[in-house]
Design a protein around this motif. Structure first.
Motif, short mmCIF file in Angstrom:
data_model
loop_
_atom_site.label_atom_id
_atom_site.label_comp_id
_atom_site.label_asym_id
_atom_site.label_seq_id
_atom_site.Cartn_x
_atom_site.Cartn_y
_atom_site.Cartn_z
N LEU A 245 0.79 -1.29 0.06
CA LEU A 245 0.07 -0.04 0.26
C LEU A 245 1.04 1.34 -0.13
CD1 LEU A 245 -2.94 -0.70 2.67
CD2 LEU A 245 -3.16 -0.14 0.22
N TYR A 246 0.74 2.27 -1.09
CA TYR A 246 1.42 3.16 -1.08
C TYR A 246 0.63 4.34 -0.50
CZ TYR A 246 5.08 0.88 -3.65
OH TYR A 246 6.11 0.21 -4.09
N CYS A 247 1.07 5.17 0.47
CA CYS A 247 -0.01 6.16 1.38
C CYS A 247 0.41 7.45 1.13
CB CYS A 247 -0.18 5.65 2.53
SG CYS A 247 -0.56 3.75 2.67
N THR A 248 -0.42 8.44 0.70
CA THR A 248 -0.03 9.76 0.72
C THR A 248 -0.55 10.40 2.23
OG1 THR A 248 -1.94 10.32 -0.57
CG2 THR A 248 0.35 10.34 -1.68
N THR A 249 0.14 11.47 2.50
CA THR A 249 -0.27 12.18 3.90
C THR A 249 -0.31 13.64 3.48
OG1 THR A 249 1.90 12.09 4.69
CG2 THR A 249 0.46 10.13 5.11
N ALA A 250 -0.78 14.31 4.63
CA ALA A 250 -0.94 15.86 4.41
C ALA A 250 -0.71 16.50 5.91
CB ALA A 250 -2.30 16.27 3.65
N TRP A 251 -0.51 17.92 5.70
CA TRP A 251 -0.23 18.67 6.96
C TRP A 251 -1.43 19.97 6.64
CZ3 TRP A 251 1.03 23.60 5.89
CH2 TRP A 251 1.89 23.81 4.69
N LEU A 252 -2.25 19.70 5.80
CA LEU A 252 -3.20 20.69 5.45
C LEU A 252 -4.22 21.03 6.92
CD1 LEU A 252 -4.66 22.62 3.23
CD2 LEU A 252 -6.29 20.45 3.08
N HIS A 253 -4.41 22.13 7.08
CA HIS A 253 -5.37 22.67 8.24
C HIS A 253 -4.71 22.26 9.61
CE1 HIS A 253 -8.39 23.30 5.18
NE2 HIS A 253 -8.86 22.18 5.19
N GLN A 254 -3.43 22.19 9.59
CA GLN A 254 -2.84 21.61 10.79
C GLN A 254 -2.13 23.19 11.43
OE1 GLN A 254 0.10 18.64 10.79
NE2 GLN A 254 -1.30 17.14 10.46
N SER A 255 -2.14 23.19 12.78
CA SER A 255 -1.69 24.15 13.52
C SER A 255 -0.33 24.12 13.63
CB SER A 255 -2.15 24.41 15.15
OG SER A 255 -1.87 23.30 15.92
N ALA A 256 0.49 25.23 14.10
CA ALA A 256 2.09 25.20 14.04
C ALA A 256 2.34 24.04 15.11
CB ALA A 256 2.55 26.42 14.63
N GLU A 257 1.71 23.77 16.21
CA GLU A 257 2.00 22.89 17.09
C GLU A 257 1.89 21.48 16.65
OE1 GLU A 257 -0.12 25.50 17.53
OE2 GLU A 257 1.05 26.75 19.03
N ALA A 258 0.79 21.27 15.90
CA ALA A 258 0.43 19.99 15.43
C ALA A 258 1.53 19.68 14.42
CB ALA A 258 -1.05 19.93 14.73
N ARG A 259 1.88 20.48 13.58
CA ARG A 259 2.97 20.19 12.60
C ARG A 259 4.19 20.16 13.19
NH1 ARG A 259 4.15 24.17 7.67
NH2 ARG A 259 5.34 22.19 7.22
N ALA A 260 4.66 20.75 14.26
CA ALA A 260 5.81 20.46 15.13
C ALA A 260 5.87 19.02 15.63
CB ALA A 260 5.98 21.51 16.32
N ALA A 261 4.61 18.62 15.91
CA ALA A 261 4.56 17.15 16.67
C ALA A 261 4.43 16.24 15.58
CB ALA A 261 3.21 17.05 17.50
N GLN A 262 4.07 16.55 14.44
CA GLN A 262 4.20 15.50 13.16
C GLN A 262 5.25 16.11 12.22
OE1 GLN A 262 0.23 14.35 12.03
NE2 GLN A 262 -0.60 15.55 13.83
N PRO A 263 6.08 15.98 12.25
CA PRO A 263 7.33 16.60 11.21
C PRO A 263 7.34 15.82 10.08
CG PRO A 263 8.53 15.58 13.21
CD PRO A 263 7.04 15.69 13.47
N LEU A 264 7.03 14.62 9.97
CA LEU A 264 6.79 13.74 8.77
C LEU A 264 5.43 13.68 8.13
CD1 LEU A 264 9.26 10.73 9.95
CD2 LEU A 264 9.77 13.18 8.76
N ALA A 265 4.51 14.45 8.41
CA ALA A 265 3.17 14.80 7.88
C ALA A 265 3.66 15.34 6.56
CB ALA A 265 2.38 15.59 8.61
#
Length: 285
Positions: A245-265
């Motif tokens: 399974l090849y899976c794409t992901t995103a950081w759309l709509h994430q807050s700065a805090e959420a992006r920092a917690a998920q750097p590989l989004a």
């Protein structure tokens, strides 16, 4: 089943539309908001990217070696050899607020795809079929379209309204659909892009749900494949045995805090599974 493996830290704001290209042994995918088309080579991990003319929801292989891309405002042909995009047909000139989202190729070579309000506010999205140069409106009134996907026997077509967390099922025969019904609803996150395996199990990316949900052909929830990032946008089967399974992901709509917690989004991931998927069909041009 293996744990998700990061293949490419592509940092897509809205990664979408992974598709296995057996002839080139690569995976194509897009960053809709970043206006980029990406190619990942499975042999050597090679990476290549191209700017797209506008927001692009999918890039699907055609029988002449090109890709057909769902660019905002219309379908375009992409030539991997030259990197050039050329317009094929306009889509929804009368709905300028919309853009094209997810797409799918049926066994007969027809292209199915959905549109959506780019602001995600109005239910102005629709489902279309494009075959033999003719664009046909198949269903209307969606908030955010995702899919479609077909059952292995081709008798059931699945299509989502992501905003409503609802997966619909239709009867399908001869390129026509009927009998729209609610197939399932997602509890963890929003139902994003779907794919079906050879046993008929529907695999659904969960936007905000930290994984890929699995549903039996009768609509029963079978659990999920957990991911280290919250927004999985689509899982597509590929590899020589169709068990990846090849899976794409995103950081759309994430807050700065959420992006920092998920750097590989926003990365491209892979997961090995036990049941193979269905072969990727080619668009008949």
């Amino acid at each position: 089943m293996s744990a998700p493996e990061l293949l490419w830290d592509a940092r897509c704001e809205l990664g979408e539309g992974p598709v296995w290209d057996a002839a080139r042994r690569c995976v194509w995918f897009v960053d809709i908001k970043g206006r980029r088309l990406h190619r990942y080579g499975v042999e050597d991990g090679s990476k290549a990217s191209w700017a797209t003319p506008d927001q692009t929801g999918f890039a699907l292989p055609a029988d002449d070696g090109s890709l057909v891309c769902g660019v905002r405002g219309g379908l375009h042909r992409f030539d991997p050899g030259t990197g050039d995009f050329s317009a094929l047909i306009e889509v929804e000139r009368d709905r300028p607020q919309n853009r094209i989202n997810d797409g799918f190729v049926a066994p007969d070579g027809s292209l199915w795809f959905g549109t959506m309000d780019d602001s995600e506010a109005e239910k102005s999205g629709a489902l279309y079929r494009w075959a033999n140069g003719v664009l046909t409106l198949m269903d209307d009134g969606y908030g955010v379209t995702n899919g479609p996907a077909l059952s292995p026997d081709g008798a059931t077509l699945y299509h989502h309204d992501t905003l409503d967390k609802t997966i619909y099922a239709f009867g399908h025969a001869g390129g026509r659909i009927s009998g729209k019904r609610v197939f399932a609803r997602t509890e963890e996150g929003y139902c994003d892009g779907p794919s079906v395996d050879s046993a008929g199990t529907l695999h659904v990316g969960l936007f905000g749900g930290w994984g890929v949900a699995k549903f039996a052909s009768d609509g029963r929830y079978l659990g999920k494949i957990a991911f280290p990032v919250s927004a999985v946008t689509k899982a597509a089967f590929g590899g020589d045995d169709l068990k990846t399974l090849y899976c794409t992901t995103a950081w759309l709509h994430q807050s700065a805090e959420a992006r920092a917690a998920q750097p590989l989004a926003g990365g491209l991931y892979s997961v090995r599974v036990d049941t193979p998927g269905l072969p990727q069909n080619l668009i008949r041009l």
